[in-house]
Design a protein around this motif. Structure first.
Motif, PDB file in Angstrom:
ATOM      1  N   ARG A 180      45.502  97.821  46.558  1.00 60.82           N
ATOM      2  CA  ARG A 180      45.905  96.453  46.895  1.00 60.82           C
ATOM      3  C   ARG A 180      45.770  96.211  48.397  1.00 60.82           C
ATOM      4  NH1 ARG A 180      50.320  97.658  43.227  1.00 60.82           N
ATOM      5  NH2 ARG A 180      51.713  97.962  45.005  1.00 60.82           N
ATOM      6  N   ASP A 188      48.931 101.555  41.973  1.00 62.28           N
ATOM      7  CA  ASP A 188      48.926 102.284  43.238  1.00 62.28           C
ATOM      8  C   ASP A 188      48.607 101.317  44.375  1.00 62.28           C
ATOM      9  OD1 ASP A 188      47.610 104.105  45.441  1.00 62.28           O
ATOM     10  OD2 ASP A 188      48.684 105.458  44.067  1.00 62.28           O
ATOM     11  N   ASP A 189      49.322 101.499  45.515  1.00 59.51           N
ATOM     12  CA  ASP A 189      49.135 100.592  46.665  1.00 59.51           C
ATOM     13  C   ASP A 189      47.751 100.718  47.280  1.00 59.51           C
ATOM     14  OD1 ASP A 189      51.690  99.692  46.312  1.00 59.51           O
ATOM     15  OD2 ASP A 189      52.570 101.100  47.768  1.00 59.51           O
ATOM     16  N   ARG A 190      47.061 101.824  47.101  1.00 56.90           N
ATOM     17  CA  ARG A 190      45.734 101.997  47.695  1.00 56.90           C
ATOM     18  C   ARG A 190      44.707 101.057  47.086  1.00 56.90           C
ATOM     19  NH1 ARG A 190      45.668 108.483  47.200  1.00 56.90           N
ATOM     20  NH2 ARG A 190      46.935 107.895  45.369  1.00 56.90           N
TER      21      ARG A 190
END
Length: 690
Positions: A532, A528-530
């Motif tokens: 990174r 999930d991008d949250r």
């Protein structure tokens, strides 16, 4: 609920309705033609005059049933077939080109409408067609043919059928009588009798009585002979000896030879006694005379004994002969009696059969009399006036009775609406995926620890979701305080269950409760991008490879997100270095009060099974409308096999039914509580100001 199904599958419902409307409109345009009607009316009389016995009317007890029967008789196949034949060339107004007579009659049978008129004596015969030509002639021909058939067969009495049945039964009974008469004649010839009566006794009865009496007398004679023989043959007992001696003595005394011998010997004895008289006992002549006298006595005794023996033997032989004779007589009488008994049984069987035949012949003749009376009754009564007549013949139709296109299109619209509603409902009924917490409780045995609705931005539902999130956070913190469980794993049965979002939201709730929490991303299948936000920081994959400090790699809370440790660049779809992973998690537990692991779906990753073994608390998310019962049972079985310290099931993405349902009512209550609280604050403020 149908409305929920419609909202869920509204596109499918609209497509089904559109397809049905389009196809139905074309069908209504092609098939919806003007319809013409021709109707004839029949009158069914409730009674008719009885012409046989009394001049009075005969009522039909089951009149309604009789009318129904007439209504069913009019469209009979043979009547319609004959009606089409009577029309000649006009039959093709109804019969199509190259259509067989049978098919045309069956189609006419299906189209003809015959029904009684309520509260009347009438029956209407109606036929509808898109062609008005000769329609009335067809209906009137059917009615006339029906009346002809009724008069021929007499629909009430069924004269032909019933007379044929009665004649057939009469012939059967007459054949039975002839056969019984022939059998009775045969018996009479065999028994040599001319009549059969129950008062006449059997001739063998007297013979049986006489034979039984003779047999009883012979048996008594045989018993007496056997007793006499047994007495004479018992020579060892004194009774036997005395009996035979007495019998022999009587016979010997009457023997002529013995009598002559005794007379000669007695005369000689008398002469010798005279010569010896006066002689001295020592006189030689006296001695000689005494010796001769002695010899006479001995000879007489020997003769008597010999004759006695002969007589005794003769008597025994005679007794034996008598016994043999008596036994022979008894045996012959027994045989004669048995022969008479057999003949008596044979005679009685045949005689009784003849008597039974007499009764049966008499009964059959009475039946013949009754049948002849019924035949005469039906032949006379069936000529009485009939029940049915024509009240009104059909007239040529001038105007159509209905326009077909509008009605057919209305039916199409109704059908489209029904199919538009039924299709989504049917799809939901066939869908086995889990949609409620009750289904989860039924499968796993207890209700989920928390549930989250799909709020879609609705304020009331968002408030309810926040309340459930706070409850879940309190439950996790309770586990931490009560049992020291500080490592919680969040996973799901299948993907798209909202594991990552719930993990981040739960961490924020725990932070509000004063529990320092970090979320660890352990899902290499779908990062999930949250997690990174800072590419410079190492992720979990780097830490597992052995580089970097665990606590330093944690991203601090920012932009509404809690402390978190991303996965980083994973070399593959699976985790590695499980011992290092356990050590890194222990380092995080040392730095934080609570560690949450964002794990991949349990059914899709073997890493999750290992993480369940490592974690203190396992939260298994079940996405509503995503998981089937078999999949949930499989996931629960895996968790049960691992047996972690604490397990909880969480239901996510629940649908809220507008206008009803538990979640909708709960949202309304929460909204009402919020309004009450706001009104209370305003009242307090005003009071303070005042």
């Amino acid at each position: 609920m149908p409305l929920v199904s419609l909202r869920r599958h509204r596109r499918i419902a609209l497509i089904v309705m559109a397809v049905v409307v389009v196809l139905g409109a074309g069908f209504a345009w092609v098939k919806g033609k003007a319809v013409y009607s021709a109707t004839a009316v029949l009158y069914v009389a409730p009674h008719f005059v009885n012409i046989l016995k009394e001049s009075k009317e005969l009522d039909i007890l089951a009149y309604d049933q009789f009318v129904e029967h007439q209504a069913l008789t009019v469209p009979r196949y043979d009547i319609l077939l004959e009606s089409l034949a009577k029309l000649g060339d006009k039959r093709y107004v109804w019969q199509r080109k190259n259509e067989s007579d049978r098919r045309a009659a069956e189609r006419l049978q299906a189209a003809l409408e015959v029904k009684p008129v309520k509260d009347s004596y009438l029956i209407t015969v109606t036929l509808e067609s898109t062609t008005p030509d000769h329609l009335d002639e067809l209906v009137n021909t059917i009615v006339d043919t029906y009346l002809e058939k009724t008069r021929e067969s007499d629909s009430f009495f069924a004269r032909n059928v019933r007379l044929a049945s009665l004649q057939e039964r009469r012939g059967q009974i007459q054949d039975e009588i002839d056969a019984k008469l022939a059998r009775r004649t045969e018996i009479a010839q065999e028994l040599s009798v001319t009549t059969f009566s129950e008062q006449i006794a059997s001739p063998y009865d007297r013979l049986l009585v006489e034979s039984q009496n003779a047999l009883a007398m012979a048996q008594r004679t045989r018993v007496a002979s056997e007793a006499a023989l047994a007495l004479f043959e018992d020579r060892t007992s004194k009774q036997g000896q005395d009996a035979i001696a007495a019998a022999a003595f009587d016979t010997i005394q009457k023997d002529p030879g013995l009598i002559s011998l005794k007379a000669s010997l007695y005369k000689r004895r008398s002469d010798l006694l005279q010569q010896a008289s006066g002689l001295d006992p020592r006189h030689p002549l006296k001695i000689q005379i005494d010796r001769e006298l002695k010899e006479i006595d001995e000879e007489l005794n020997r003769t008597v004994d010999k004759l006695t023996e002969q007589v005794a033997k003769s008597l025994i032989d005679q007794r034996r002969s008598d016994v043999k004779r008596d036994r022979q007589i008894e045996q012959e009488l027994n045989q004669q009696l048995e022969s008479f008994r057999n003949k008596a049984s044979w005679f009685a069987a045949l005689y009784n059969e003849a008597l039974s035949l007499n009764h049966e012949i008499e009964r059959s003749r009475k039946q013949l009399d009754v049948i002849d009376g019924r035949i005469e009754f039906f032949e006379l009564e069936s000529r009485a006036p009939g029940f049915v007549r024509v009240e009104t013949y059909a007239r040529p139709p001038e105007l159509p009775v209905k326009g077909g296109r509008k009605k057919l299109f209305a039916v199409v619209m109704v059908l489209a609406m029904i199919l538009g509603v039924a299709t989504p409902v049917g799809l939901d009924m066939l869908d086995q995926r889990i949609r409620t917490t009750g289904q989860v409780a039924k499968i796993i045995g207890h209700r989920p620890v928390a549930w989250f609705v799909d709020h879609a931005g609705d304020p009331g539902l968002k408030r309810m979701t926040a309340d459930q999130r706070r409850r879940l956070a309190i439950a996790v913190n309770r586990e931490r305080e009560s049992h020291g469980n500080r490592l919680a794993l969040l996973t799901s049965v299948k993907s798209e269950a909202g594991v990552t979002g719930l993990a981040l939201d739960l961490a924020r709730e725990l932070a509000v409760l004063g529990v320092s929490t970090v979320v660890v991303e352990a899902n290499p299948l779908r990062p999930d991008d949250r997690y990174r936000a800072d590419p410079a920081k190492p992720g979990l994959a780097n830490l597992l490879a052995g580089s970097g400090d665990t606590v330093a790699a944690v991203l601090p809370a920012s932009d509404g997100l809690p402390d978190r440790l991303g996965l980083g660049v994973a070399p593959g779809p699976q985790l590695f270095a499980y011992p290092v992973l356990r050590r890194r998690l222990d380092e995080l537990k040392a730095a934080y009060d609570m560690v949450l692991i964002d794990a991949p779906p349990l059914l899709l990753s073997a890493d999750t099974e290992y993480l369940i073994e490592v974690a203190d608390v396992t939260l298994l998310l079940v996405g509503a409308g995503q998981v089937k019962p078999g999949e949930l049972r499989r996931a629960a079985g895996i968790v049960q096999k691992i047996d972690p310290p604490a397990v909880g099931f969480v239901m996510t993405r629940l649908e809220v039914y507008q206008g009803g349902g538990y979640y909708a009512k709960l949202a309304e209550e929460l909204a009402g509580a919020k309004v009450s609280r706001e009104n209370g604050h305003e009242h307090t403020s005003r009071r303070l100001e005042g």
